[in-house]
Design a protein around this motif. Structure first.
Motif, PDB file in Angstrom:
ATOM      1  N   LEU A   1      -1.372  -0.905  20.296  1.00 22.43           N
ATOM      2  CA  LEU A   1       0.059  -1.096  20.565  1.00 22.43           C
ATOM      3  C   LEU A   1       0.593  -2.352  19.881  1.00 22.43           C
ATOM      4  CD1 LEU A   1       0.542  -0.060  24.283  1.00 22.43           C
ATOM      5  CD2 LEU A   1       1.853   0.756  22.334  1.00 22.43           C
ATOM      6  N   ARG A   2      -0.213  -3.392  19.858  1.00 25.20           N
ATOM      7  CA  ARG A   2       0.210  -4.622  19.197  1.00 25.20           C
ATOM      8  C   ARG A   2       0.469  -4.360  17.714  1.00 25.20           C
ATOM      9  NH1 ARG A   2      -3.191  -9.905  19.865  1.00 25.20           N
ATOM     10  NH2 ARG A   2      -4.786  -8.512  19.106  1.00 25.20           N
ATOM     11  N   THR A   3      -0.354  -3.525  17.102  1.00 24.96           N
ATOM     12  CA  THR A   3      -0.153  -3.172  15.700  1.00 24.96           C
ATOM     13  C   THR A   3       1.208  -2.496  15.516  1.00 24.96           C
ATOM     14  OG1 THR A   3      -2.528  -2.924  15.375  1.00 24.96           O
ATOM     15  CG2 THR A   3      -1.092  -1.858  13.766  1.00 24.96           C
ATOM     16  N   ILE A   4       1.552  -1.605  16.419  1.00 21.91           N
ATOM     17  CA  ILE A   4       2.853  -0.925  16.353  1.00 21.91           C
ATOM     18  C   ILE A   4       3.979  -1.945  16.490  1.00 21.91           C
ATOM     19  CG2 ILE A   4       4.382   0.716  17.527  1.00 21.91           C
ATOM     20  CD1 ILE A   4       1.768   2.272  18.280  1.00 21.91           C
ATOM     21  N   TYR A   5       3.835  -2.867  17.440  1.00 24.62           N
ATOM     22  CA  TYR A   5       4.851  -3.908  17.633  1.00 24.62           C
ATOM     23  C   TYR A   5       4.982  -4.806  16.404  1.00 24.62           C
ATOM     24  CZ  TYR A   5       6.434  -3.420  22.462  1.00 24.62           C
ATOM     25  OH  TYR A   5       7.056  -2.999  23.604  1.00 24.62           O
TER      26      TYR A   5
ATOM     27  N   PRO B   1       9.044  -4.897  14.550  1.00 21.43           N
ATOM     28  CA  PRO B   1       9.280  -6.109  15.342  1.00 21.43           C
ATOM     29  C   PRO B   1      10.390  -6.000  16.398  1.00 21.43           C
ATOM     30  CG  PRO B   1       9.167  -6.634  13.003  1.00 21.43           C
ATOM     31  CD  PRO B   1       9.168  -5.144  13.125  1.00 21.43           C
ATOM     32  N   THR B   2      11.337  -5.090  16.226  1.00 17.51           N
ATOM     33  CA  THR B   2      12.445  -4.971  17.184  1.00 17.51           C
ATOM     34  C   THR B   2      12.167  -3.946  18.283  1.00 17.51           C
ATOM     35  OG1 THR B   2      13.526  -3.339  15.773  1.00 17.51           O
ATOM     36  CG2 THR B   2      14.176  -5.660  15.475  1.00 17.51           C
ATOM     37  N   LEU B   3      10.985  -3.353  18.298  1.00 16.11           N
ATOM     38  CA  LEU B   3      10.674  -2.296  19.258  1.00 16.11           C
ATOM     39  C   LEU B   3      10.852  -2.741  20.707  1.00 16.11           C
ATOM     40  CD1 LEU B   3       9.671   0.570  19.792  1.00 16.11           C
ATOM     41  CD2 LEU B   3       7.330  -0.319  19.681  1.00 16.11           C
TER      42      LEU B   3
ATOM     43  N   LEU C   1      14.505  -3.086  21.609  1.00 16.95           N
ATOM     44  CA  LEU C   1      15.152  -1.770  21.733  1.00 16.95           C
ATOM     45  C   LEU C   1      14.840  -1.127  23.081  1.00 16.95           C
ATOM     46  CD1 LEU C   1      14.508  -0.252  18.192  1.00 16.95           C
ATOM     47  CD2 LEU C   1      16.712  -0.904  19.151  1.00 16.95           C
ATOM     48  N   LEU C   2      13.573  -1.172  23.462  1.00 17.54           N
ATOM     49  CA  LEU C   2      13.152  -0.521  24.702  1.00 17.54           C
ATOM     50  C   LEU C   2      13.601  -1.273  25.954  1.00 17.54           C
ATOM     51  CD1 LEU C   2       9.575   0.590  23.653  1.00 17.54           C
ATOM     52  CD2 LEU C   2      11.525   2.090  24.156  1.00 17.54           C
ATOM     53  N   SER C   3      13.980  -2.532  25.802  1.00 19.15           N
ATOM     54  CA  SER C   3      14.394  -3.341  26.956  1.00 19.15           C
ATOM     55  C   SER C   3      15.898  -3.567  27.039  1.00 19.15           C
ATOM     56  CB  SER C   3      13.690  -4.705  26.911  1.00 19.15           C
ATOM     57  OG  SER C   3      12.300  -4.549  26.985  1.00 19.15           O
TER      58      SER C   3
ATOM     59  N   MET D   1       9.561  -4.432  28.134  1.00 19.52           N
ATOM     60  CA  MET D   1       8.850  -4.060  26.913  1.00 19.52           C
ATOM     61  C   MET D   1       8.969  -5.134  25.830  1.00 19.52           C
ATOM     62  SD  MET D   1       7.231  -1.292  27.598  1.00 19.52           S
ATOM     63  CE  MET D   1       6.684  -0.675  26.016  1.00 19.52           C
ATOM     64  N   ASP D   2      10.002  -5.982  25.915  1.00 22.76           N
ATOM     65  CA  ASP D   2      10.125  -7.075  24.956  1.00 22.76           C
ATOM     66  C   ASP D   2       9.130  -8.201  25.244  1.00 22.76           C
ATOM     67  OD1 ASP D   2      11.570  -7.729  27.259  1.00 22.76           O
ATOM     68  OD2 ASP D   2      12.927  -9.050  26.176  1.00 22.76           O
ATOM     69  N   ASP D   3       8.450  -8.150  26.392  1.00 25.63           N
ATOM     70  CA  ASP D   3       7.422  -9.133  26.741  1.00 25.63           C
ATOM     71  C   ASP D   3       6.018  -8.617  26.428  1.00 25.63           C
ATOM     72  OD1 ASP D   3       9.381 -10.868  27.790  1.00 25.63           O
ATOM     73  OD2 ASP D   3       9.325  -9.835  29.721  1.00 25.63           O
TER      74      ASP D   3
END
Length: 180
Positions: free
Chosen positions: A36-40, A44-46, A49-51, A88-90
């Motif tokens: 998941l960290r790789t996806i983030y 970078p704005t994921l 967006l989700l939060s 999700m931004d955390d």
């Protein structure tokens, strides 16, 4: 009172880590967090967006469904909770704290070593072994940094501790003693 992001990250990571250990999934969750960290890192704005409460809930839900699709069980439930509470931004803070706890449980300390010149493999391995021993860990992994201003010696930073064996710090100490 609003809680700072670092505290949020620690609390969520602690809860996840304790559950993962309890369920015998500590390493599995660790690997999930790394992926998941790789996806983030790639998007970078994921987390934002989700939060973001201003964005359409259905669109965020679709994005979240895509994100959690490869996961099941504890990891899926955890991500749903983090999403539900708009945290999700955390995520990167949560992942970093979980990784620290994971490494600690495995007897591994992570840190940095600063030297004036690059270390060879033997020197680095010896320094990692000595650092692990000094800090009461089974193993140490040190990232190398080169800083010619330390003149010689090493500075090791690990587990919120600094072991300064640099020539520069010794010279500064001698200067201060002579200046009195």
């Amino acid at each position: 009172m609003k809680i700072d992001k670092a505290t949020v990250g620690k609390r969520y990571a602690k809860a996840l880590f304790e559950l993962a250990v309890e369920e015998g999934k500590m390493d599995e969750i660790y690997q999930d967090l790394l992926s998941l960290r790789t996806i983030y890192q790639e998007i970078p704005t994921l987390g934002e967006l989700l939060s973001d409460v201003r964005l359409d809930k259905n669109e965020k839900r679709q994005l979240m469904d895509t994100l959690i699709k490869p996961f099941s069980g504890l990891m899926e439930r955890f991500l749903e909770i983090v999403f539900e509470y708009n945290r999700m931004d955390d995520f990167l803070l949560i992942a970093a704290e979980y990784e620290r706890r994971h490494d600690d449980k495995k007897g591994l300390v992570i840190g940095t070593v600063t030297t004036a010149v690059a270390l060879n493999n033997q020197q680095k391995e010896a320094l990692e072994n000595k650092t692990a021993s000094l800090l009461n860990y089974q193993d140490a992994k040190l990232e190398e940094k080169i800083d010619p201003t330390i003149i010689g010696g090493v500075i090791v930073e690990a587990n919120h501790q600094v072991i300064d064996g640099s020539v520069k710090s010794r010279l500064d100490y001698l200067r201060s003693k002579l200046a009195r």
